[in-house]
Every structure is written in C-alpha cells, then in structure tokens.
Design an enzyme around this catalytic site. Sequence first.
Site, PDB file in Angstrom:
ATOM      1  N   PRO A 294      46.056  41.109  49.538  1.00  0.00           N
ATOM      2  CA  PRO A 294      46.160  39.750  50.093  1.00  0.00           C
ATOM      3  C   PRO A 294      44.860  38.954  49.942  1.00  0.00           C
ATOM      4  O   PRO A 294      44.889  37.793  49.537  1.00  0.00           O
ATOM      5  CB  PRO A 294      46.493  39.998  51.569  1.00  0.00           C
ATOM      6  CG  PRO A 294      47.187  41.312  51.587  1.00  0.00           C
ATOM      7  CD  PRO A 294      46.531  42.124  50.508  1.00  0.00           C
ATOM      8  N   VAL A 295      43.714  39.597  50.226  1.00  0.00           N
ATOM      9  CA  VAL A 295      42.437  38.877  50.102  1.00  0.00           C
ATOM     10  C   VAL A 295      42.113  38.628  48.632  1.00  0.00           C
ATOM     11  O   VAL A 295      41.696  37.529  48.251  1.00  0.00           O
ATOM     12  CB  VAL A 295      41.292  39.663  50.796  1.00  0.00           C
ATOM     13  CG1 VAL A 295      39.937  39.072  50.455  1.00  0.00           C
ATOM     14  CG2 VAL A 295      41.489  39.651  52.303  1.00  0.00           C
TER      15      VAL A 295
ATOM     16  N   HIS B  17      32.336  38.477  56.121  1.00  0.00           N
ATOM     17  CA  HIS B  17      32.030  39.790  56.704  1.00  0.00           C
ATOM     18  C   HIS B  17      30.936  39.652  57.774  1.00  0.00           C
ATOM     19  O   HIS B  17      31.032  40.226  58.850  1.00  0.00           O
ATOM     20  CB  HIS B  17      31.585  40.771  55.615  1.00  0.00           C
ATOM     21  CG  HIS B  17      32.733  41.390  54.878  1.00  0.00           C
ATOM     22  ND1 HIS B  17      33.365  40.781  53.815  1.00  0.00           N
ATOM     23  CD2 HIS B  17      33.382  42.558  55.059  1.00  0.00           C
ATOM     24  CE1 HIS B  17      34.345  41.545  53.378  1.00  0.00           C
ATOM     25  NE2 HIS B  17      34.380  42.634  54.112  1.00  0.00           N
TER      26      HIS B  17
HETATM   27  C1  LIG Z   1      35.788  38.127  42.217  1.00  0.00           C
HETATM   28  C2  LIG Z   1      37.169  38.623  41.894  1.00  0.00           C
HETATM   29  C3  LIG Z   1      38.209  37.603  42.337  1.00  0.00           C
HETATM   30  C4  LIG Z   1      37.232  38.814  40.397  1.00  0.00           C
HETATM   31  O1  LIG Z   1      38.515  39.286  40.052  1.00  0.00           O
HETATM   32  P1  LIG Z   1      38.782  39.915  38.612  1.00  0.00           P
HETATM   33  O2  LIG Z   1      40.185  40.406  38.627  1.00  0.00           O
HETATM   34  O3  LIG Z   1      37.719  40.888  38.305  1.00  0.00           O
HETATM   35  O4  LIG Z   1      38.618  38.669  37.639  1.00  0.00           O
HETATM   36  P2  LIG Z   1      38.956  38.571  36.084  1.00  0.00           P
HETATM   37  O5  LIG Z   1      37.812  37.951  35.413  1.00  0.00           O
HETATM   38  O6  LIG Z   1      39.427  39.889  35.583  1.00  0.00           O
HETATM   39  O7  LIG Z   1      40.145  37.503  36.015  1.00  0.00           O
HETATM   40  C5  LIG Z   1      41.192  37.528  36.903  1.00  0.00           C
HETATM   41  C6  LIG Z   1      42.213  36.465  36.554  1.00  0.00           C
HETATM   42  O8  LIG Z   1      41.586  35.257  36.172  1.00  0.00           O
HETATM   43  C7  LIG Z   1      42.173  34.796  34.956  1.00  0.00           C
HETATM   44  N1  LIG Z   1      41.195  34.058  34.194  1.00  0.00           N
HETATM   45  C8  LIG Z   1      40.181  34.543  33.470  1.00  0.00           C
HETATM   46  N2  LIG Z   1      39.511  33.510  32.906  1.00  0.00           N
HETATM   47  C9  LIG Z   1      40.127  32.374  33.269  1.00  0.00           C
HETATM   48  C10 LIG Z   1      39.895  31.013  32.992  1.00  0.00           C
HETATM   49  N3  LIG Z   1      38.898  30.587  32.253  1.00  0.00           N
HETATM   50  N4  LIG Z   1      40.733  30.104  33.551  1.00  0.00           N
HETATM   51  C11 LIG Z   1      41.755  30.496  34.336  1.00  0.00           C
HETATM   52  N5  LIG Z   1      42.016  31.793  34.617  1.00  0.00           N
HETATM   53  C12 LIG Z   1      41.213  32.719  34.086  1.00  0.00           C
HETATM   54  C13 LIG Z   1      42.591  36.060  34.259  1.00  0.00           C
HETATM   55  O9  LIG Z   1      43.616  35.793  33.325  1.00  0.00           O
HETATM   56  C14 LIG Z   1      43.114  36.883  35.401  1.00  0.00           C
HETATM   57  O10 LIG Z   1      44.413  36.412  35.732  1.00  0.00           O
HETATM   58  P3  LIG Z   1      45.551  37.404  36.295  1.00  0.00           P
HETATM   59  O11 LIG Z   1      44.993  38.021  37.556  1.00  0.00           O
HETATM   60  O12 LIG Z   1      46.705  36.497  36.562  1.00  0.00           O
HETATM   61  O13 LIG Z   1      45.777  38.401  35.217  1.00  0.00           O
HETATM   62  C15 LIG Z   1      37.458  39.994  42.573  1.00  0.00           C
HETATM   63  O14 LIG Z   1      36.479  40.912  42.250  1.00  0.00           O
HETATM   64  C16 LIG Z   1      37.534  39.889  44.081  1.00  0.00           C
HETATM   65  O15 LIG Z   1      38.585  39.605  44.612  1.00  0.00           O
HETATM   66  N6  LIG Z   1      36.416  40.132  44.787  1.00  0.00           N
HETATM   67  C17 LIG Z   1      36.262  39.946  46.207  1.00  0.00           C
HETATM   68  C18 LIG Z   1      37.120  40.903  46.941  1.00  0.00           C
HETATM   69  C19 LIG Z   1      36.793  40.904  48.393  1.00  0.00           C
HETATM   70  O16 LIG Z   1      35.831  40.371  48.853  1.00  0.00           O
HETATM   71  N7  LIG Z   1      37.612  41.545  49.174  1.00  0.00           N
HETATM   72  C20 LIG Z   1      37.368  41.652  50.551  1.00  0.00           C
HETATM   73  C21 LIG Z   1      38.182  42.732  51.060  1.00  0.00           C
HETATM   74  S1  LIG Z   1      37.734  43.177  52.679  1.00  0.00           S
END
Ligand SMILES: CC(C)(COP(=O)(O)OP(=O)(O)OC[C@H]1O[C@@H](n2cnc3c(N)ncnc32)[C@H](O)[C@@H]1OP(=O)(O)O)[C@@H](O)C(=O)NCCC(=O)NCCS
Length: 449
Positions: free
Chosen positions: A341-342, A376
């Site tokens: 979800p996050v 956090h």
């Molecule tokens: C930062 C974060 C969002 C990065 O996510 P990621 O999956 O590694 O990011 P990616 O670069 O692989 O890209 C993810 C998506 O962006 C899309 N994307 C990449 N480049 C893009 C661009 N230029 N324009 C639009 N979309 C793009 C990809 O296609 C992919 O889409 P999909 O998920 O639909 O397949 C992730 O690490 C995260 O959620 N971190 C924080 C988590 C958190 O704090 N959780 C707390 C829990 S307590």
Amino acid sequence: MGDRGGAGGSRRRRTGSRPSSQGGGGPAAAEEEVRDVGPGGRAGAAPAPAPDKDKNGDSDVGSGHWDLRCHRLQDSLFSSDSGFSNYRGILNWCVVMLANVFAVAAFQVEKRLAVGALTEQAGLLLHVVNTILCFPAAVALLLESITPVGSVLALMAYTILFLKLFSYRDVNLWCRERRAKAKAKAAPAGKKANGGAAQRAVSYPDNLTYRDLYYFLCAPTLCYELNFPRSPRIRKRFLLRRLLEMLFLTQLQVGLIQQWMVPTIQNSMKPFKDMDYSRIIERLLKLAVPNHLIWLIFFYWFFHSCMNAVAELMQFGDREFYRDWWNSESVTYFWQNWNIPVHKWCLRHFYKPMLRRGSSKWVARTGVFFASAFFHEYLVSIPLHMFRLWAFTGMMAQIPLAWIVSRFFQGNYGNAAVWLTLIIGQPVAVLMYVHDYYVLNYEAPVAGA
Ligand SMILES: CC(C)(COP(=O)(O)OP(=O)(O)OC[C@H]1O[C@@H](n2cnc3c(N)ncnc32)[C@H](O)[C@@H]1OP(=O)(O)O)[C@@H](O)C(=O)NCCC(=O)NCCS
C-alpha cells in the site's frame, strides 16, 4: 488511548471540591465556596445541623444496606467550581470526529472543484490549509495526558488519512484534466471514452459521494480509484480465520513485548549509561532476537490477517498487500515488495509525478525516501516528545545501503545481507530511542536511588 488522569478526575468528582492545584486555595477555600443550601434556601443561608459525615461528606449510613441519602451538595462537572478537569475522553472524541471533519472538508472542496465553483489554485490552497498532520502533532505535543502509545495510534490514523486524502485529491484532479481534454477533442472521441466505461462503472464526477469517500477511507489501500475491483461475496470461514489470527497474534505480540523485549531493553540501559561497548553489543544482539520475531509476527498480523479481514468485510478485491520480500536479493527489492500500500502510493503520487516533471530517477528516489523518513520520524519523535532523527537517518541510510548491497552482494549473499540489515538495523534504532527516552525521563531518579 492510555489513561493517566482517570483516577484523579473521578476522585475530584466524588469530593466535589476544587482541588488546590486548580487555584482554589485549598480545602478551606473549597469548603467556603460550596456552602450548604437549606431546603428551598439560597446559598449563604444558615446551614441545617449536619449529621456525622465521613471524609467524603456522606452521612453515616455505611453499615445499613439502605442509603437514606443519595444526594450531596455538589456542582455539575462543566461548572468551573467543580474543579473537574479530566477531559481526556473528549480529546479522544475530537481525534475521532475531527478526522471526519478533515475528510468532509476535502470532499466539499472536490465537489466545488468538480462544478467549477472553485479554481484549481483555490482548491489546492484549501487542501493545503486542511493540513491534517499539524493538528494531531500539536495535540500530542501540547497535551500532557496523552500517552506515547495513544499518541502513536492517533498520529498513524491521521497519517493514513492524510495519504488517502492526498490520493483522493490527485485522482479527482486527473479526472478533471481528462474531462477537460475530452471536451477539447471532437465529440465522437468523448462518446467513445464514455462508451468504453459504459457497463456499471462510475465515472467522474458521479464518484463524488459520501458513500464512495467513506468506502475508500475504510478500504485497505492508500490509493484512490473510482472503481475498485470488488470480490463477489464475503467468505465467512476466511473472515473467521483472519479474525482468530488477529486475536491470537495480538495477544502473542503483547506477551512477547512485555515478557521478553521490555526486560531485555531494561537490561541494556546500564551498559549504555556506562558506555560499556562490548556489553552494549551483547545486549543489542540479545534484543535483536525478540525484536525480529515480533516484527515477523507483526508483518503477518497486519499485512495478512488485519488487511485481509478488512478487505473481506468490504469486499475489496485487490489483496496484494505484500509480495515476496523474503526473497529480496537487494534492499531496493525489499522496499518495492514488503509494504505494497505505501509503495503503490509512493510510486503513483510521488515518484512517477516527479519523473514526469523531469526529475532524474536518483532525485525522485531520494525524494521518496526523504518523505518516508519524515513520516517515520514524525510517528516516533512526537509521541516520545524528543527529536533525535534516528528513524529519519535510518530511512535515509537505505539509499547508500541499497547501493552497497547491490554492489558487493548478489544472489543468496544479497538475500542474507538484506536479512542481516533487518535483524540488526531495527534493534539499533529501538535501543537508540529507548536509551534517549530513558536518559530524558528516568535517569535522575535511578541515579538518586
Ligand atoms: C522509491 C521507490 C518508489 C522506487 O520504486 P522502484 O520500483 O524501485 O522504481 P523504478 O525506477 O523501478 O520504477 C517504478 C515504476 O516507475 C515507472 N517509470 C520509470 N521511469 C519512468 C518515467 N520516466 N516516467 C514514468 N514512469 C516511469 C516504471 O515503469 C515502473 O512502473 P511500474 O511499477 O508500473 O512497472 C521505492 O523504492 C519505494 O517505494 N520506496 C519507499 C518505500 C517506503 O518508504 N516504504 C515505507 C514502508 S514502512
């Protein structure tokens, strides 16, 4: 939400006198203020001869099972003379009700935006003013009677509400932009778009109803959608299993925290105070075991039992609350898969919008982790009334950590490295906070002892 003032409040009510701490001038002054009123008489009239009274002012009727007198000279609680000051329950009511106020305010803004009664800028301003994060933070910081646990729960509720309303606003904005584009295009294109979603799907602005808003607020997701996938029916046996898991695992977690984790933390305080590094490391490793076990149980309890129970009740179809994070061979994979979800919210409302605006992936990722680190810290520092930035630093450290793990460890080694960071990293943060909290709140009395 915890109880720190209940007994005092009820005691004051029984005595009916203004306590000295309220500025009433002590018992003598209180007696002077609350004077006996004879039958049909006014305050200040000569009092009737008083029978023997116990220390609460009751007549001497204690030995019989009949109470001849059930009335006593006393003020109503809301009167300032009553000296009653325990309004903690009202505070909880405010926390619950004001969450609704923020939701309704966001809804009303969206309603007006949909019909063009507000400009987009004014709408944005109103949404920003509707800053629901400041209110609970101020309450938690200013109010003495709220406990850290109560504070964490209230702040979590408001954080979830904030993220949900943020998503609600974004999606409605995207719908308005689409509508504007469709209007600008030729009529057939618009018809086709409507025709595609013909069946029973809701389209903008028909989604702007309280029913739709509250369904979203209760659903186990942070991302708003006009048409959530729905499950066909409520499976009673599935629901019952989840509810039993919730019940059992809650007890188990509380038991483990009280019986295992708290004593281990308490035993760690002395080495911390003496700066005895070898003992500190030993205590840290000792704490890592219950901490990790509790975290694993918490994961199952929250992401499987609780979320599925809520989803089943609400016939919410998308049950992807977690993916196989336990197979993570990189820190990046872990953050993409443990809290869906996050993660979904971060991608949809933060990461991708930043990429679309031209930010590099590195900047966008740092931005997401920065926001996550802020939340956090918000959820830990405010309830504890101390700002130490351990949680913030821990989240921000994920970026270099992700780089180090992916650079030096692959496959099973990468997986082992992720597990190790989880097992060791969390108790480090826990001990840091507990140590600082202990030093701030308890060190003086212990040193004196
Ligand atoms: C930062 C974060 C969002 C990065 O996510 P990621 O999956 O590694 O990011 P990616 O670069 O692989 O890209 C993810 C998506 O962006 C899309 N994307 C990449 N480049 C893009 C661009 N230029 N324009 C639009 N979309 C793009 C990809 O296609 C992919 O889409 P999909 O998920 O639909 O397949 C992730 O690490 C995260 O959620 N971190 C924080 C988590 C958190 O704090 N959780 C707390 C829990 S307590």
